[in-house]
Design a protein around this motif. Structure first.
Motif, PDB file in Angstrom:
ATOM      1  N   SER A  57       0.809  -1.133  -0.010  1.00 37.45           N
ATOM      2  CA  SER A  57      -0.046  -0.042  -0.184  1.00 37.45           C
ATOM      3  C   SER A  57       0.931   1.376  -0.096  1.00 37.45           C
ATOM      4  O   SER A  57       0.428   2.139  -0.606  1.00 37.45           O
ATOM      5  CB  SER A  57      -1.012   0.020   1.381  1.00 37.45           C
ATOM      6  OG  SER A  57      -1.791  -0.964   1.182  1.00 37.45           O
ATOM      7  N   TYR A  58       2.012   1.208   0.844  1.00 38.07           N
ATOM      8  CA  TYR A  58       2.656   2.286   0.876  1.00 38.07           C
ATOM      9  C   TYR A  58       3.324   2.556  -0.370  1.00 38.07           C
ATOM     10  O   TYR A  58       3.448   3.872  -0.986  1.00 38.07           O
ATOM     11  CB  TYR A  58       4.003   1.959   1.742  1.00 38.07           C
ATOM     12  CG  TYR A  58       4.874   2.987   2.078  1.00 38.07           C
ATOM     13  CD1 TYR A  58       4.707   4.238   2.758  1.00 38.07           C
ATOM     14  CD2 TYR A  58       6.199   2.964   1.725  1.00 38.07           C
ATOM     15  CE1 TYR A  58       5.783   5.144   2.944  1.00 38.07           C
ATOM     16  CE2 TYR A  58       7.009   3.898   1.744  1.00 38.07           C
ATOM     17  CZ  TYR A  58       6.892   5.157   2.438  1.00 38.07           C
ATOM     18  OH  TYR A  58       7.575   6.162   2.563  1.00 38.07           O
ATOM     19  N   CYS A  59       3.976   1.574  -1.444  1.00 37.90           N
ATOM     20  CA  CYS A  59       4.392   1.930  -2.797  1.00 37.90           C
ATOM     21  C   CYS A  59       3.663   2.238  -3.416  1.00 37.90           C
ATOM     22  O   CYS A  59       3.780   3.173  -4.291  1.00 37.90           O
ATOM     23  CB  CYS A  59       5.251   0.560  -3.014  1.00 37.90           C
ATOM     24  SG  CYS A  59       6.700   0.230  -2.203  1.00 37.90           S
ATOM     25  N   VAL A  60       2.217   1.824  -3.506  1.00 38.44           N
ATOM     26  CA  VAL A  60       1.363   2.037  -4.510  1.00 38.44           C
ATOM     27  C   VAL A  60       0.871   3.609  -4.101  1.00 38.44           C
ATOM     28  O   VAL A  60       0.791   4.274  -5.279  1.00 38.44           O
ATOM     29  CB  VAL A  60       0.164   1.201  -4.349  1.00 38.44           C
ATOM     30  CG1 VAL A  60      -1.335   1.736  -5.331  1.00 38.44           C
ATOM     31  CG2 VAL A  60       0.286  -0.216  -5.011  1.00 38.44           C
ATOM     32  N   THR A  61       0.831   3.993  -3.032  1.00 43.59           N
ATOM     33  CA  THR A  61       0.220   5.296  -2.665  1.00 43.59           C
ATOM     34  C   THR A  61       1.310   6.279  -3.437  1.00 43.59           C
ATOM     35  O   THR A  61       1.415   7.535  -3.720  1.00 43.59           O
ATOM     36  CB  THR A  61       0.014   5.598  -1.296  1.00 43.59           C
ATOM     37  OG1 THR A  61      -0.944   4.557  -0.903  1.00 43.59           O
ATOM     38  CG2 THR A  61      -0.213   7.161  -1.015  1.00 43.59           C
ATOM     39  N   LEU A  62       2.692   6.139  -3.018  1.00 39.20           N
ATOM     40  CA  LEU A  62       3.806   6.749  -3.461  1.00 39.20           C
ATOM     41  C   LEU A  62       4.020   6.851  -4.935  1.00 39.20           C
ATOM     42  O   LEU A  62       4.097   7.931  -5.791  1.00 39.20           O
ATOM     43  CB  LEU A  62       5.257   5.991  -2.919  1.00 39.20           C
ATOM     44  CG  LEU A  62       5.658   6.268  -1.474  1.00 39.20           C
ATOM     45  CD1 LEU A  62       6.897   5.513  -1.087  1.00 39.20           C
ATOM     46  CD2 LEU A  62       5.731   7.696  -0.916  1.00 39.20           C
ATOM     47  N   MET A  63       3.672   5.856  -5.671  1.00 43.87           N
ATOM     48  CA  MET A  63       3.742   5.665  -7.106  1.00 43.87           C
ATOM     49  C   MET A  63       2.702   6.699  -7.583  1.00 43.87           C
ATOM     50  O   MET A  63       2.904   7.375  -8.400  1.00 43.87           O
ATOM     51  CB  MET A  63       3.550   4.297  -7.673  1.00 43.87           C
ATOM     52  CG  MET A  63       3.620   4.345  -8.944  1.00 43.87           C
ATOM     53  SD  MET A  63       4.910   4.833  -9.733  1.00 43.87           S
ATOM     54  CE  MET A  63       6.253   3.825  -9.286  1.00 43.87           C
ATOM     55  N   LYS A  64       1.467   6.400  -7.078  1.00 47.61           N
ATOM     56  CA  LYS A  64       0.198   7.350  -7.379  1.00 47.61           C
ATOM     57  C   LYS A  64       0.741   9.054  -7.373  1.00 47.61           C
ATOM     58  O   LYS A  64       0.570   9.685  -8.208  1.00 47.61           O
ATOM     59  CB  LYS A  64      -0.968   7.329  -6.595  1.00 47.61           C
ATOM     60  CG  LYS A  64      -1.543   5.770  -7.114  1.00 47.61           C
ATOM     61  CD  LYS A  64      -3.044   5.711  -6.818  1.00 47.61           C
ATOM     62  CE  LYS A  64      -3.239   5.007  -5.283  1.00 47.61           C
ATOM     63  NZ  LYS A  64      -4.636   4.917  -4.831  1.00 47.61           N
ATOM     64  N   ASN A  65       1.130   9.222  -6.165  1.00 46.17           N
ATOM     65  CA  ASN A  65       1.740  10.588  -5.768  1.00 46.17           C
ATOM     66  C   ASN A  65       2.487  11.058  -6.675  1.00 46.17           C
ATOM     67  O   ASN A  65       2.739  12.047  -7.496  1.00 46.17           O
ATOM     68  CB  ASN A  65       2.053  10.677  -4.432  1.00 46.17           C
ATOM     69  CG  ASN A  65       1.172  10.717  -3.610  1.00 46.17           C
ATOM     70  OD1 ASN A  65      -0.163  10.974  -3.958  1.00 46.17           O
ATOM     71  ND2 ASN A  65       1.271  10.459  -2.366  1.00 46.17           N
ATOM     72  N   LEU A  66       3.707  10.253  -7.209  1.00 48.97           N
ATOM     73  CA  LEU A  66       4.913  10.629  -8.147  1.00 48.97           C
ATOM     74  C   LEU A  66       4.190  10.644  -9.423  1.00 48.97           C
ATOM     75  O   LEU A  66       4.855  11.576 -10.452  1.00 48.97           O
ATOM     76  CB  LEU A  66       5.973   9.517  -8.070  1.00 48.97           C
ATOM     77  CG  LEU A  66       7.211   9.697  -8.655  1.00 48.97           C
ATOM     78  CD1 LEU A  66       8.308   9.062  -7.958  1.00 48.97           C
ATOM     79  CD2 LEU A  66       7.200   8.956 -10.069  1.00 48.97           C
ATOM     80  N   CYS A  67       3.254   9.700  -9.895  1.00 51.56           N
ATOM     81  CA  CYS A  67       2.717   9.944 -11.209  1.00 51.56           C
ATOM     82  C   CYS A  67       1.926  11.337 -11.320  1.00 51.56           C
ATOM     83  O   CYS A  67       1.898  12.219 -12.314  1.00 51.56           O
ATOM     84  CB  CYS A  67       1.829   8.755 -11.580  1.00 51.56           C
ATOM     85  SG  CYS A  67       2.814   7.121 -11.987  1.00 51.56           S
ATOM     86  N   ILE A  68       1.161  11.659 -10.493  1.00 57.13           N
ATOM     87  CA  ILE A  68       0.420  12.669 -10.259  1.00 57.13           C
ATOM     88  C   ILE A  68       1.400  14.041 -10.430  1.00 57.13           C
ATOM     89  O   ILE A  68       0.946  15.094 -11.163  1.00 57.13           O
ATOM     90  CB  ILE A  68      -0.608  12.772  -8.988  1.00 57.13           C
ATOM     91  CG1 ILE A  68      -1.674  11.983  -9.099  1.00 57.13           C
ATOM     92  CG2 ILE A  68      -1.104  14.449  -8.872  1.00 57.13           C
ATOM     93  CD1 ILE A  68      -2.290  11.699  -8.055  1.00 57.13           C
ATOM     94  N   ASP A  69       2.456  13.929  -9.731  1.00 55.32           N
ATOM     95  CA  ASP A  69       3.405  15.034  -9.643  1.00 55.32           C
ATOM     96  C   ASP A  69       3.955  15.356 -11.233  1.00 55.32           C
ATOM     97  O   ASP A  69       4.270  16.352 -11.779  1.00 55.32           O
ATOM     98  CB  ASP A  69       4.677  14.994  -8.727  1.00 55.32           C
ATOM     99  CG  ASP A  69       3.921  15.011  -7.171  1.00 55.32           C
ATOM    100  OD1 ASP A  69       3.100  15.667  -7.230  1.00 55.32           O
ATOM    101  OD2 ASP A  69       4.793  14.863  -6.485  1.00 55.32           O
ATOM    102  N   ARG A  70       4.236  14.184 -11.873  1.00 58.58           N
ATOM    103  CA  ARG A  70       4.554  13.974 -13.182  1.00 58.58           C
ATOM    104  C   ARG A  70       3.745  14.820 -14.075  1.00 58.58           C
ATOM    105  O   ARG A  70       3.875  15.401 -15.129  1.00 58.58           O
ATOM    106  CB  ARG A  70       5.118  12.725 -13.680  1.00 58.58           C
ATOM    107  CG  ARG A  70       6.311  12.393 -13.118  1.00 58.58           C
ATOM    108  CD  ARG A  70       6.707  10.811 -13.266  1.00 58.58           C
ATOM    109  NE  ARG A  70       7.978  10.463 -13.133  1.00 58.58           N
ATOM    110  CZ  ARG A  70       9.087  10.168 -13.860  1.00 58.58           C
ATOM    111  NH1 ARG A  70       8.685  10.514 -15.006  1.00 58.58           N
ATOM    112  NH2 ARG A  70      10.037   9.797 -13.497  1.00 58.58           N
TER     113      ARG A  70
END
Length: 159
Positions: A57-70
């Motif tokens: 869950s931690y990694c999926v949340t980080l990935m979503k946030n990283l993609c949104i930033d991109r």
């Protein structure tokens, strides 16, 4: 966290993280870059990862946030620089542009459904609050807010 622990826990999530990134970024290369960036961030903060209860869950949340930033970064366009060689607009040009804009707005408003048009007119022209509009029309406050939101979205889309 040891290298083996990191490998066993976090590197096994690569496929899932790629799917999340690809879904959001819609590009194979961008998704691969995002996964790589996430792993770099995770590796650099590996000492604090021992406190993570649910790595998936931690990694999926980080990935979503990283993609949104991109996505935000890619859609950002800096304000256009004024070109000194552009001709000055005259008052007549400004007036013509204003009339054309007013005509387009009026046309867009007339294309709204009656309820949205009525509520929008009361809000903008009559400067009534949502509560006052609800009282005058007999609608609930929520209905007034929804109609205003729908009207604004349709206007933005048509303009």
């Amino acid at each position: 966290m040891t290298t083996k622990q990191f490998t066993d826990i976090y590197l096994t999530l690569g496929g899932l993280l790629y799917k999340v990134a690809f879904y959001l970024l819609e590009s194979r290369a961008d998704a691969e870059d995002a996964v790589q960036d996430l792993y770099i961030r995770l590796w650099n903060s590996r000492d604090s990862l021992e406190n993570v209860r649910n790595p998936k869950s931690y990694c999926v949340t980080l990935m979503k946030n990283l993609c949104i930033d991109r996505i935000r970064k890619a859609s950002y366009r800096p304000p256009a620089q004024l070109d000194e060689n552009l001709p000055d607009t005259t008052a007549a040009d400004s007036e013509a542009i204003g009339k054309e804009t007013a005509r387009r707005i009026a046309k867009a408003i007339s294309g709204l459904p009656e309820g949205q048009r009525k509520v929008l007119q009361m809000r903008v022209s009559d400067e009534l609050s949502n509560e006052e509009i609800a009282a005058k029309t007999g609608m609930s406050n929520l209905t007034v807010r929804v109609l205003l939101s729908q009207a604004r979205k349709k206007l933005k889309k048509s303009l």
